[in-house]
Design a protein around this motif. Structure first.
Motif, mmCIF file in Angstrom:
data_model
loop_
_atom_site.group_PDB
_atom_site.id
_atom_site.type_symbol
_atom_site.label_atom_id
_atom_site.label_comp_id
_atom_site.label_asym_id
_atom_site.label_seq_id
_atom_site.Cartn_x
_atom_site.Cartn_y
_atom_site.Cartn_z
ATOM 1 N N GLY A 135 -2.873 14.389 -10.403
ATOM 2 C CA GLY A 135 -2.503 14.757 -11.768
ATOM 3 C C GLY A 135 -3.701 15.162 -12.602
ATOM 4 N N LEU A 136 -4.761 14.380 -12.521
ATOM 5 C CA LEU A 136 -5.961 14.699 -13.294
ATOM 6 C C LEU A 136 -6.603 16.006 -12.822
ATOM 7 N N LEU A 137 -6.629 16.211 -11.507
ATOM 8 C CA LEU A 137 -7.196 17.448 -10.973
ATOM 9 C C LEU A 137 -6.386 18.666 -11.411
ATOM 10 N N MET A 138 -5.056 18.549 -11.378
ATOM 11 C CA MET A 138 -4.210 19.680 -11.759
ATOM 12 C C MET A 138 -4.353 19.983 -13.246
ATOM 13 N N LEU A 139 -4.377 18.946 -14.062
ATOM 14 C CA LEU A 139 -4.404 19.150 -15.515
ATOM 15 C C LEU A 139 -5.787 19.521 -16.045
ATOM 16 N N LEU A 140 -6.825 18.879 -15.497
ATOM 17 C CA LEU A 140 -8.177 19.062 -16.047
ATOM 18 C C LEU A 140 -8.983 20.149 -15.342
ATOM 19 N N VAL A 141 -8.752 20.321 -14.054
ATOM 20 C CA VAL A 141 -9.563 21.260 -13.283
ATOM 21 C C VAL A 141 -8.857 22.600 -13.096
ATOM 22 N N ILE A 142 -7.563 22.581 -12.807
ATOM 23 C CA ILE A 142 -6.841 23.807 -12.462
ATOM 24 C C ILE A 142 -6.184 24.454 -13.680
ATOM 25 N N GLY A 143 -5.677 23.644 -14.612
ATOM 26 C CA GLY A 143 -4.906 24.173 -15.739
ATOM 27 C C GLY A 143 -5.682 25.106 -16.652
ATOM 28 N N ASN A 144 -6.849 24.703 -17.118
ATOM 29 C CA ASN A 144 -7.622 25.525 -18.060
ATOM 30 C C ASN A 144 -8.061 26.866 -17.485
ATOM 31 N N PRO A 145 -8.565 26.906 -16.246
ATOM 32 C CA PRO A 145 -8.927 28.211 -15.682
ATOM 33 C C PRO A 145 -7.750 29.181 -15.596
ATOM 34 N N ILE A 146 -6.557 28.657 -15.312
ATOM 35 C CA ILE A 146 -5.379 29.528 -15.226
ATOM 36 C C ILE A 146 -5.061 30.121 -16.590
ATOM 37 N N ALA A 147 -5.121 29.294 -17.637
ATOM 38 C CA ALA A 147 -4.856 29.792 -18.989
ATOM 39 C C ALA A 147 -5.877 30.860 -19.390
ATOM 40 N N SER A 148 -7.154 30.620 -19.072
ATOM 41 C CA SER A 148 -8.201 31.596 -19.393
ATOM 42 C C SER A 148 -8.008 32.886 -18.609
ATOM 43 N N LEU A 149 -7.616 32.740 -17.339
ATOM 44 C CA LEU A 149 -7.396 33.911 -16.492
ATOM 45 C C LEU A 149 -6.270 34.774 -17.032
ATOM 46 N N MET A 150 -5.181 34.137 -17.446
ATOM 47 C CA MET A 150 -4.046 34.881 -17.984
ATOM 48 C C MET A 150 -4.449 35.656 -19.235
ATOM 49 N N MET A 192 0.821 -1.219 0.000
ATOM 50 C CA MET A 192 0.000 0.000 0.000
ATOM 51 C C MET A 192 0.857 1.272 0.000
ATOM 52 N N PRO A 193 1.812 1.424 0.935
ATOM 53 C CA PRO A 193 2.539 2.702 1.004
ATOM 54 C C PRO A 193 3.528 2.929 -0.125
ATOM 55 N N ILE A 194 3.984 1.842 -0.773
ATOM 56 C CA ILE A 194 5.007 2.018 -1.810
ATOM 57 C C ILE A 194 4.474 1.859 -3.227
ATOM 58 N N PHE A 195 3.261 1.387 -3.353
ATOM 59 C CA PHE A 195 2.716 1.150 -4.696
ATOM 60 C C PHE A 195 1.301 1.725 -4.844
ATOM 61 N N VAL A 196 0.366 1.222 -4.079
ATOM 62 C CA VAL A 196 -1.043 1.571 -4.281
ATOM 63 C C VAL A 196 -1.314 3.041 -3.954
ATOM 64 N N ILE A 197 -0.899 3.487 -2.771
ATOM 65 C CA ILE A 197 -1.209 4.867 -2.349
ATOM 66 C C ILE A 197 -0.543 5.897 -3.263
ATOM 67 N N PRO A 198 0.780 5.790 -3.518
ATOM 68 C CA PRO A 198 1.391 6.783 -4.418
ATOM 69 C C PRO A 198 0.790 6.779 -5.815
ATOM 70 N N LEU A 199 0.481 5.566 -6.326
ATOM 71 C CA LEU A 199 -0.037 5.464 -7.691
ATOM 72 C C LEU A 199 -1.419 6.103 -7.812
ATOM 73 N N LEU A 200 -2.330 5.718 -6.925
ATOM 74 C CA LEU A 200 -3.694 6.245 -6.996
ATOM 75 C C LEU A 200 -3.726 7.742 -6.679
ATOM 76 N N THR A 201 -2.918 8.158 -5.704
ATOM 77 C CA THR A 201 -2.899 9.574 -5.332
ATOM 78 C C THR A 201 -2.337 10.421 -6.464
ATOM 79 N N SER A 202 -1.258 9.960 -7.076
ATOM 80 C CA SER A 202 -0.667 10.710 -8.189
ATOM 81 C C SER A 202 -1.641 10.825 -9.357
ATOM 82 N N LEU A 203 -2.376 9.756 -9.627
ATOM 83 C CA LEU A 203 -3.369 9.790 -10.701
ATOM 84 C C LEU A 203 -4.444 10.832 -10.396
ATOM 85 N N ALA A 204 -4.951 10.814 -9.170
ATOM 86 C CA ALA A 204 -6.009 11.757 -8.788
ATOM 87 C C ALA A 204 -5.513 13.197 -8.828
#
Length: 348
Positions: free
Chosen positions: A145-160, A131-143
């Motif tokens: 990463g998707l939030l940063m790229l899909l939710v946060i990235g576009n609003p920042i570009a539009s704001l700029m 769990m601490p060396i495989f499952v948790i880092p993998l699932l957390t990074s996926l979540a």
């Protein structure tokens, strides 16, 4: 609620304490390379000496680690080791989408809380070792990463994009109001997307032969780090020893026009630091606009004085902005409890 806010500050300060050496390395090497090379009219800081170029490369490499380290160790403080890798990944993505240190804080908090949530899952005992060396880092990074790229990235570009258009529309109106807005933008995220919009707009005006837009920007650029450095000297009991050390580096960075020198303070206590430096930079920029300060180089801080029009007003604007920001932040901040003065530092 009060206890949760205290824990949140501890998470932020853990990230800050590990980030401070990164900021110092990057800031000092970049500052040295620029200081020994100087700035040129219309071009800004031009580093050509081979050795100084290497110093600049080392400093830039260090700065590229600043946001990932901040995010990684915020996540580490929340979820322990399983949060570290996802936090680092989120910090790199924050750099990639140009979200700056504020994006890094968001990434670190997301990674930490998601990893801690997954740690609480009840799983088969055969899965627990991985769990601490495989499952948790993998699932957390996926979540994260998707939030940063899909939710946060576009609003920042539009704001700029919208901020750039807004500055263009203001440029034909009141120069003092424009300076206030740009000064506040420069200080708001210290090298992040909001800062970059104002800086690039000022630089673009230089290309058109208009130097009185970059003048207020050049003043605003150096006020946050210089003000925070001065603040630590004026009220040392309101800062940890690590912050006071960061203050010395911030003073050096401010002289060379590196706004990022104030980031450790803003990341550790954003609700008090950001309004203070925004106010100081806005006031300094307004004074520069009133004094018709012009800057012929796309850079800021006292190092650009050789290519500045109306240098006396430039200096006055910087000093007043520093005073406003330093006094304001020290009025807002409380003394650090004696038992915490050294608690938030990186262990030797």
């Amino acid at each position: 609620m009060k206890e949760e806010l205290k824990r949140l500050r501890e998470y932020l300060m853990t990230g800050v304490s590990y980030m401070i050496p990164i900021v110092v390395i990057g800031g000092v090497f970049i500052a040295l390379s620029i200081a020994l090379s100087g700035v040129q009219e219309g071009q800004g800081a031009v580093v050509t000496n081979p050795f100084l170029t290497k110093l600049m490369d080392i400093g830039s490499a260090s700065f590229s680690l600043m946001v990932p380290v901040l995010a990684g160790f915020i996540a580490y403080a929340i979820a322990d080791r399983p949060g570290l890798a996802p936090g680092l990944v989120g910090g790199v993505l924050s750099n990639n989408i140009k979200a700056g240190f504020l994006g890094g804080i968001i990434a670190g908090l997301l990674a930490g809380y998601i990893a801690r949530w997954i740690k609480g899952w009840k799983v088969n005992k055969n899965l627990r070792p991985i769990m601490p060396i495989f499952v948790i880092p993998l699932l957390t990074s996926l979540a994260v990463g998707l939030l940063m790229l899909l939710v946060i990235g576009n609003p920042i570009a539009s704001l700029m994009s919208s901020m750039t258009e807004g500055l263009k529309s203001m440029s034909s109106g009141n120069s003092v109001l424009l300076a206030i807005v740009m000064g506040a933008m420069i200080a708001f995220d210290m090298g992040g997307p909001v800062n970059k919009v104002a800086f690039m707009f000022g630089s673009a005006m230089i290309a058109e032969g208009i130097y009185t837009v970059m003048g207020p920007v050049a003043v605003a650029i150096c006020i946050p780090p210089l003000a925070m450095g001065v603040a630590t000297l004026l009220a040392p009991k309101k800062y940890t020893r690590a912050e006071k050390e960061a203050g010395k580096g911030a003073l050096a960075m401010g002289l060379i026009g590196i706004t990022e020198g104030a980031i450790p303070f803003a990341a550790g206590d954003p609700l008090k630091v950001i309004p203070s430096i925004v106010t100081g930079s806005a006031v300094g920029a307004a004074i520069a606009a009133i004094g018709k300060v012009g800057d012929h180089a796309p850079h800021g801080g006292p190092i650009v004085l050789p290519v500045v029009d109306n240098r006396v007003m430039f200096i006055i604007a910087v000093l007043v902005g520093i005073a406003v920001a330093a006094i304001m932040v020290n009025l807002l901040k409380k003394e650090v409890p004696e038992e915490e003065l050294d608690d938030l530092e990186v262990e030797d």
